[in-house]
Each structure stands twice: as C-alpha cells, then as structure tokens.
Design an enzyme around this catalytic site. Structure first.
Site, PDB file in Angstrom:
ATOM      1  CB  CYS A 122      -0.933  -0.076   1.150  1.00 58.97           C
ATOM      2  SG  CYS A 122      -1.994  -1.298   1.304  1.00 58.97           S
ATOM      3  CG  HIS A 257      -3.397   2.964   1.930  1.00 59.85           C
ATOM      4  ND1 HIS A 257      -3.875   2.576   0.877  1.00 59.85           N
ATOM      5  CD2 HIS A 257      -3.289   1.913   2.989  1.00 59.85           C
ATOM      6  CE1 HIS A 257      -4.257   1.145   0.822  1.00 59.85           C
ATOM      7  NE2 HIS A 257      -3.999   0.749   2.235  1.00 59.85           N
ATOM      8  CG  ASN A 288      -6.856  -1.133   1.353  1.00 61.33           C
ATOM      9  OD1 ASN A 288      -6.236  -0.749   0.222  1.00 61.33           O
ATOM     10  ND2 ASN A 288      -6.510  -1.684   2.381  1.00 61.33           N
TER      11      ASN A 288
HETATM   12  C1  LIG Z   1      -9.836  -4.986   9.948  1.00 64.68           C
HETATM   13  C2  LIG Z   1     -10.549  -4.047  10.781  1.00 64.68           C
HETATM   14  C3  LIG Z   1     -11.572  -3.166  10.142  1.00 64.68           C
HETATM   15  C4  LIG Z   1     -11.209  -4.549  12.036  1.00 64.68           C
HETATM   16  O1  LIG Z   1     -11.973  -3.539  12.797  1.00 64.68           O
HETATM   17  P1  LIG Z   1     -11.562  -3.519  14.516  1.00 64.68           P
HETATM   18  O2  LIG Z   1     -12.617  -2.593  14.828  1.00 64.68           O
HETATM   19  O3  LIG Z   1     -10.011  -3.469  14.809  1.00 64.68           O
HETATM   20  O4  LIG Z   1     -12.221  -5.004  14.936  1.00 64.68           O
HETATM   21  P2  LIG Z   1     -11.605  -5.972  15.843  1.00 64.68           P
HETATM   22  O5  LIG Z   1     -10.684  -7.145  14.873  1.00 64.68           O
HETATM   23  O6  LIG Z   1     -11.042  -5.452  17.013  1.00 64.68           O
HETATM   24  O7  LIG Z   1     -12.736  -6.744  16.236  1.00 64.68           O
HETATM   25  C5  LIG Z   1     -13.906  -6.149  16.946  1.00 64.68           C
HETATM   26  C6  LIG Z   1     -14.995  -6.955  16.912  1.00 64.68           C
HETATM   27  O8  LIG Z   1     -15.470  -7.317  15.613  1.00 64.68           O
HETATM   28  C7  LIG Z   1     -15.557  -8.502  15.326  1.00 64.68           C
HETATM   29  N1  LIG Z   1     -15.229  -8.728  13.858  1.00 64.68           N
HETATM   30  C8  LIG Z   1     -13.924  -8.852  13.254  1.00 64.68           C
HETATM   31  N2  LIG Z   1     -14.035  -8.824  12.032  1.00 64.68           N
HETATM   32  C9  LIG Z   1     -15.343  -8.789  11.649  1.00 64.68           C
HETATM   33  C10 LIG Z   1     -16.045  -8.681  10.685  1.00 64.68           C
HETATM   34  N3  LIG Z   1     -15.360  -8.795   9.299  1.00 64.68           N
HETATM   35  N4  LIG Z   1     -17.407  -8.448  10.568  1.00 64.68           N
HETATM   36  C11 LIG Z   1     -17.925  -8.634  11.640  1.00 64.68           C
HETATM   37  N5  LIG Z   1     -17.511  -8.698  12.957  1.00 64.68           N
HETATM   38  C12 LIG Z   1     -16.098  -8.659  12.954  1.00 64.68           C
HETATM   39  C13 LIG Z   1     -14.580  -9.017  16.079  1.00 64.68           C
HETATM   40  O9  LIG Z   1     -15.043 -10.595  16.266  1.00 64.68           O
HETATM   41  C14 LIG Z   1     -14.736  -8.572  17.303  1.00 64.68           C
HETATM   42  O10 LIG Z   1     -15.928  -8.892  18.168  1.00 64.68           O
HETATM   43  P3  LIG Z   1     -16.052  -8.841  19.821  1.00 64.68           P
HETATM   44  O11 LIG Z   1     -15.868  -7.491  20.052  1.00 64.68           O
HETATM   45  O12 LIG Z   1     -17.380  -9.565  20.126  1.00 64.68           O
HETATM   46  O13 LIG Z   1     -14.826  -9.851  20.185  1.00 64.68           O
HETATM   47  C15 LIG Z   1      -9.426  -2.863  11.353  1.00 64.68           C
HETATM   48  O14 LIG Z   1      -8.689  -3.438  12.376  1.00 64.68           O
HETATM   49  C16 LIG Z   1      -8.561  -2.191  10.374  1.00 64.68           C
HETATM   50  O15 LIG Z   1      -9.151  -1.608   9.497  1.00 64.68           O
HETATM   51  N6  LIG Z   1      -7.339  -2.415  10.465  1.00 64.68           N
HETATM   52  C17 LIG Z   1      -6.387  -1.910   9.802  1.00 64.68           C
HETATM   53  C18 LIG Z   1      -6.508  -1.958   8.091  1.00 64.68           C
HETATM   54  C19 LIG Z   1      -5.350  -1.579   7.289  1.00 64.68           C
HETATM   55  O16 LIG Z   1      -4.886  -0.629   7.592  1.00 64.68           O
HETATM   56  N7  LIG Z   1      -4.712  -2.434   6.746  1.00 64.68           N
HETATM   57  C20 LIG Z   1      -3.391  -1.824   5.980  1.00 64.68           C
HETATM   58  C21 LIG Z   1      -3.034  -2.869   5.091  1.00 64.68           C
HETATM   59  S1  LIG Z   1      -3.894  -2.543   3.753  1.00 64.68           S
END
Ligand SMILES: CC(C)(COP(=O)(O)OP(=O)(O)OC[C@H]1O[C@@H](n2cnc3c(N)ncnc32)[C@H](O)[C@@H]1OP(=O)(O)O)[C@@H](O)C(=O)NCCC(=O)NCCS
Length: 332
Positions: A122, A257, A288
């Site tokens: 990215c 990004h 993304n």
């Molecule tokens: C991936 C992303 C959207 C997940 O969001 P988050 O707020 O961090 O979510 P978490 O992983 O902490 O999970 C929070 C809750 O949602 C749930 N969850 C995780 N993924 C899920 C999905 N796809 N759909 C629904 N629920 C989901 C988890 O099980 C957790 O549930 P709980 O609270 O009951 O335990 C986020 O972490 C993100 O955008 N990360 C960075 C991405 C990025 O910049 N990537 C760069 C490379 S391109």
C-alpha cells in the site's frame, strides 16, 4: 584517462496529470457478509466502506494499468513515445515475471521505455513517485508514468473476516516530468520488517503447488495494523510536512492510503487539518485498492474539486512489509 560523462537532470519535477481505471462492478457490503458472519452496519461503522469496486474475471492488473496510464498520458500532453520510464507498483500480478510495467509500456506506445514493477504494497505508489522524481532529477529519465495497480479480488478469501471485505480492484496513474518549480517534496519512507507477519499472504506458492495449502490469500492482524497506522503513520505524515517545509494549514488536500475511514479521520485529527483542507474519502465507494488507492483518490478529488489543481497535497501510503512512504506534491 578519459572521465566519464555523468548524467544530470532538471532541478525539479512535478505531476502533470492523473488517470484512473476502477473495477467494472460495484460490490455492496451485503454481497460479502454471508461467508464472514458480518453485517452492512458493522462494515460501514468499522471501515466507512459502503461498496467497493471489483473487476471482471477476465480483467487483470495489466488491463487496469493500461487504461489508467492511457488517460494520464492523454491528459499530460506528453507524447507516448517521449515516455522513457514506466514504474508499476503492484502486489497482484498473478505472474512473477514478466512485469506488468513492460507490457503496459508497450501497450500505451512507450516501448522501449525502461520498465519495472515494485512491491511495496500500500506504500507502493508513494515509493514509485519518490523513484520517478529522483530518477528524472538524476538524468536517468525525462518523462515517467507511475502506476499503482491492483486486482486484489484474485487474492481474497471470501470466508476471511480479517481483510477480504476491505479490498477492491483498480489502477491510478500519473505522468511525472521536469518542472520549473518544486512539485514533489522529499519523501519520508521506510520499513519495519519485524512486523512482517501483521499483514500479507497466508501461504507460499510452493506450499500451494505441493498441495500443503490452498490458494494464497491476504490476511492481517487488523488491530495491530490499525494501531501502527494511527500512531506511527501520523508521525510520518508530520515528518513529511516538515521535510517539505509546509504546515498542515498550507494543504489544499490530504490524500492518505484508503485503508479504513477511521484511520483517515484519526490522521486528520492528529495533523490538526483545517476545515479548508479537502480530505480524500474514496474508500467509501472504492474500498482499499492497496497501491492504487492514492492515485485513484487523487483522480476523484480532482474530478470533484477541480479548484484544488495547483494546490499542495500530502499523500501517505503504508502497508504490508510493513512499509511506509509520504511526500507533499503539487496537484496537477
Ligand atoms: C480490519 C478492521 C476493520 C477490524 O476492525 P476492528 O475495529 O479492529 O475490529 P476487531 O478486530 O478489534 O474486532 C472487533 C469485534 O468485531 C468482530 N469482527 C472482526 N471482524 C469482523 C467482520 N469482518 N465482521 C463482523 N465482525 C467482525 C470481532 O470478532 C470483534 O468482536 P468482539 O468485540 O465480540 O470480540 C480494522 O482493524 C482495520 O481496518 N485495520 C487496519 C487495516 C489496514 O490499515 N490495513 C493496511 C493494510 S492494507
């Protein structure tokens, strides 16, 4: 002894024009939630994505690159035959070799331009802009096409809830050439390979060949990447402003990004961007698109706000490696 003649180039470069190609299909959240036990509401709230673009099966990163590059060249006023450098940032060429860039150079009429692909995920577009700027100023090229291109839908697992629902397909391209005034600042870039496992492919091609693993797809430790982006990348963005000698209040646009709308919002807060700075939010309808995300967002911003032309934009890419790159550019 005869001394070698050293190549030299112009003092400054700038971006002349932008081109874009998005995947042909809009894929709303509802089409993806079944296999990941998610919901439209969760995806909107946690990422800001409403729908993402994905390409037809027969469209590849080379097709997307060619379309974006052709538009950028057409708008630049530079003859295709005068382009002597083509750099494609991508992680989704299904072939290890030949490169996307050599084929694209030929297709857009820039054969025999120097052509190579780079893999900086990215951050790939910001890396490629840094390279084109440096190579032109060093006299190694005169006019460059820089492309960020991805067909990420080929490397997603529809049952993976860590990253698949974020990803889209597209390509964005710019033409870079000599300038009378500075148009691309110094780049703040780097890597942290100690966090290589935070985001990337889950298997190798040889494991797939040997029947030890399914088709390799992208995975991430979402919260790890999220925290790194919000804390470390906001610092990099500030360093890029310092290196360019500008203040946040000088920015006409901020083009990070497009990883997650919450990361975009957090950056804006930490940089204390004024109301007047237009923030790219292309992720809402594009998703993304990794290396393509900054040039695609730039293209949209200039379509929607033509008055930004000539203004300063801070762009920052970050992702698998981990790697990052940021610079300030004058918008074409
Ligand atoms: C991936 C992303 C959207 C997940 O969001 P988050 O707020 O961090 O979510 P978490 O992983 O902490 O999970 C929070 C809750 O949602 C749930 N969850 C995780 N993924 C899920 C999905 N796809 N759909 C629904 N629920 C989901 C988890 O099980 C957790 O549930 P709980 O609270 O009951 O335990 C986020 O972490 C993100 O955008 N990360 C960075 C991405 C990025 O910049 N990537 C760069 C490379 S391109």
């Amino acid at each position: 002894m005869t001394t070698l003649k050293q190549a030299t180039g112009p003092a400054y470069t700038r971006i002349y024009s932008v081109g874009a190609a998005r995947g042909e299909n809009a894929v709303p959240n509802d089409d993806l939630i079944g296999p990941i036990d998610s919901s439209d509401e969760w995806i909107r709230q946690r990422t800001g994505i409403v729908t993402r673009v994905r390409a037809n099966a027969e469209t590849d990163a080379i097709d997307l690159s060619t379309a974006a590059a052709a538009e950028a060249i057409e708008r630049s006023g530079v003859a295709p035959s005068d382009i002597d450098l083509v750099i494609v940032a991508t992680i989704s060429n299904p072939k290890q070799t030949p490169s996307v860039s050599a084929i694209v150079a030929d297709r857009v009429g820039a054969n025999p331009a120097a052509a190579y692909d780079i893999n900086a995920a990215c951050a790939g577009y910001a890396y490629a802009v840094a390279q084109a700027d440096a190579l032109i100023r060093a006299g190694a090229a005169k006019y460059a096409v820089v492309i960020g291109a991805e067909k990420l839908s080929d490397i997603v697992d529809p049952t993976d809830r860590s990253i698949s629902f974020l990803l889209g397909d597209g390509a964005g391209a710019v033409v870079i050439g000599p300038s009378d005034t500075p148009g691309i600042s110094g780049t703040v870039w780097g890597s942290d390979g100690s966090k290589a496992d935070a985001v990337g492919m889950n298997h190798t091609l040889t494991e797939f060949r040997d029947g030890q693993a399914p088709w390799p797809t992208l995975r991430q430790e979402g919260p790890t990447v999220f925290r790194w982006a919000v804390w470390e990348m906001a610092k990099v963005a500030k360093q890029a402003l310092e290196q360019a000698g500008v203040e946040a209040s000088d920015l006409a646009a901020f083009i990070p990004h497009q990883a997650n709308m919450r990361i975009v919002d957090e950056f804006a807060k930490q940089l204390k961007l004024p109301e007047t700075t237009v923030i790219a939010r292309d992720i809402e309808t594009t998703g993304n698109t990794s290396a393509a995300s900054i040039p695609l967002a730039t293209h949209r911003l200039l379509e929607e706000h033509p008055e930004l032309s000539g203004g300063l934009a801070l762009q920052i890419g970050f992702g698998a490696g981990l790697v990052f790159g940021a610079q300030v550019v004058v918008l074409p």
